[in-house]
Design a protein around this motif. Structure first.
Motif, PDB file in Angstrom:
ATOM      1  N   HIS A  98      10.246 -26.266  -0.367  1.00 47.84           N
ATOM      2  CA  HIS A  98      10.572 -25.281   0.481  1.00 47.84           C
ATOM      3  C   HIS A  98      11.435 -24.273  -0.428  1.00 47.84           C
ATOM      4  O   HIS A  98      12.626 -24.424  -0.780  1.00 47.84           O
ATOM      5  N   HIS A 106       5.999 -21.621  -1.986  1.00 50.44           N
ATOM      6  CA  HIS A 106       6.433 -21.988  -0.477  1.00 50.44           C
ATOM      7  C   HIS A 106       5.437 -22.713   0.277  1.00 50.44           C
ATOM      8  O   HIS A 106       4.205 -22.285   0.441  1.00 50.44           O
ATOM      9  N   ASP A 107       6.140 -24.107   0.779  1.00 55.19           N
ATOM     10  CA  ASP A 107       5.040 -24.810   1.671  1.00 55.19           C
ATOM     11  C   ASP A 107       3.817 -25.442   0.908  1.00 55.19           C
ATOM     12  O   ASP A 107       2.731 -26.137   1.406  1.00 55.19           O
ATOM     13  N   PRO A 151      16.677 -27.686   0.864  1.00 59.29           N
ATOM     14  CA  PRO A 151      17.111 -26.393   0.678  1.00 59.29           C
ATOM     15  C   PRO A 151      18.509 -25.939   0.648  1.00 59.29           C
ATOM     16  O   PRO A 151      19.170 -26.758   1.107  1.00 59.29           O
TER      17      PRO A 151
END
Length: 434
Positions: A98, A106-107, A151
């Protein structure tokens, strides 16, 4: 009442060893291949992670389960490179990165095997992988037990928690600094999962929910995962609700809170609609708002509080991690809002203080800044039997059975004397079956 949602909440357990070849009844009541591991046998996962599309993947030995229901399959059918070097068919730990500020990572989904890390996106291995763990995550040990994203806002910084024994390595994604703590009071986690802003440590066939910063455990834990996270025969919360067709959908209330969490309610269940990246799942309303034992008529959010109305009563909850009922509630709707209950629907547009209440073929305005609160406007509505209402960036939607009516603004809704053309609720909106 036809319900829009399903209770396919499953963490899927399995055995790496072969079983005698025979047909057996699985947790869904069907027949499965007995050479495959059974998710309800009460064994522990090696790793759990969501992928970039919100599918949760569960690993045990040489097998995995993609999603919350369905049969096991060999891990190397989806991630063939995991077995190329090791030939041992296991994953030590896994997590989804994250880091929205870094689009390169990201991802992406990371898998850890012994001293190697694999990075995947769309089930494709990234160039340069596998590589030593130290190359990507300096200071992180090999042969991990579990890993989970955390996060910023839930942790101090965008972080990954790497667990090995009772030690947790807090890895700061931006600075690459590592802080080590000992969580001796928490069970040794064989896998970990972040799901809907909560953190779960899985050990054996049990799980323990913990705070990702302090490891504090609040509540009665451990709990059997088969009662909460999978659909198993003879276990508590795993099934019983079928997904209806969108043409049969009916919701009771829908709202977005001040944190951007979007909820809808249908009968005794609710669903988070903003959680697509973690998968859409239905829960009993009493799981989160324990006093709401009979469902809801209408819900709206205001000033970090959630107002939930049923009959002539209103319940007000703090929009915090514990969804605490404010002392002194429930109270009569008339006492709180200056209007007699029950109500059909309620909505509040972002940044405004006028609550809109729908009753029958009328829409009432209530100034939430006034003391005492009272009705300040009263308009006829060219519709009746409205189930729910929501105001968002794209306007106001009034829901009636499997259809909705769209208005560009609340003002246009108030002054309209003719209803717009009804549109059908879709799978993309609510997760129903087309």
């Amino acid at each position: 009442m036809k319900l829009l949602v399903t209770f396919y909440l499953g963490l899927i357990l399995g055995l790496g060893a072969s079983l005698p070849v025979a047909d057996v009844t699985n947790e869904d009541g069907g027949v499965q291949d007995a050479t495959l591991p059974d998710r309800c046998d009460g064994i522990e996962f090696d790793a759990i992670t969501p992928d970039e599309k919100g599918n949760t993947i569960f690993f045990k030995g040489a097998h995995l389960w993609k999603g919350f229901h369905g049969p096991a399959q060999l891990s190397n059918e989806l991630f063939k490179e995991l077995d190329d070097d090791h030939h041992i068919g296991h994953v030590d730990a896994a997590f989804r990165m994250h880091n929205p500020e870094n689009h390169d990572d990201h991802d992406h989904v990371y898998f850890f095997l012994d001293d190697k890390v694999f990075s995947y996106y769309n089930q494709s291995l990234e160039n340069g992988y596998p590589k030593p763990i130290q190359d990507d995550f300096p200071g992180i040990p090999s042969h991990l037990d579990a890993a989970v994203e955390c996060p910023k806002g839930e942790c101090v910084a965008n972080s990954v928690l790497f667990l090995k024994g009772h030690e947790v390595h807090f890895y700061d994604i931006d600075t690459k600094l590592v802080k080590i703590k000992t969580w001796s009071h928490l069970p040794v986690c064989t896998s970990a999962l972040r799901w809907l802003e909560h953190y779960y440590c899985f050990h054996g066939h049990n799980f323990t929910r913990f705070n990702p910063v302090s490891a504090e455990v609040s509540g009665d834990y451990p709990k059997d995962a088969r009662n909460y996270f999978m659909k198993c025969l003879n276990f508590g919360h795993g099934g019983g609700h079928e997904i209806p067709k969108c043409s049969e959908a009916k919701i009771d209330a829908i709202t977005t809170d001040d944190q951007g969490r979007k909820y809808f309610f249908a009968g005794p269940l609710y669903m988070r609609l903003d959680s697509r990246r973690d998968g859409l799942h239905a829960f009993l309303i009493t799981r989160t708002w324990k006093e709401m034992t009979n469902g809801v008529d209408a819900v709206f959010s205001y000033a970090d509080k959630l107002y939930m109305m049923k009959g002539d009563q209103v319940y007000i909850y703090k929009s915090d991690a514990h969804n605490t009922l404010i002392e002194g509630y429930p109270k009569p709707i008339k006492e709180e809002l200056g209007i007699e209950g029950p109500v059909d629907a309620a909505f509040l547009c972002d940044g405004e203080h006028t609550l809109n209440i729908i009753q029958g073929k009328k829409i009432f305005g209530i100034d939430l800044l006034a003391t005492p609160r009272a009705v300040t406007s009263d308009f006829p509505l060219p519709l009746s039997d409205i189930d729910a209402a929501l105001c968002g960036q794209d306007g106001v939607r009034l829901f009636k059975g499997p259809t909705y009516y769209h208005y560009e603004t609340a003002f246009i809704l108030a002054v309209s004397r003719m209803a717009p053309v009804a549109e059908n609720i879709t799978h993309e909106m609510m997760g129903c079956v087309e």
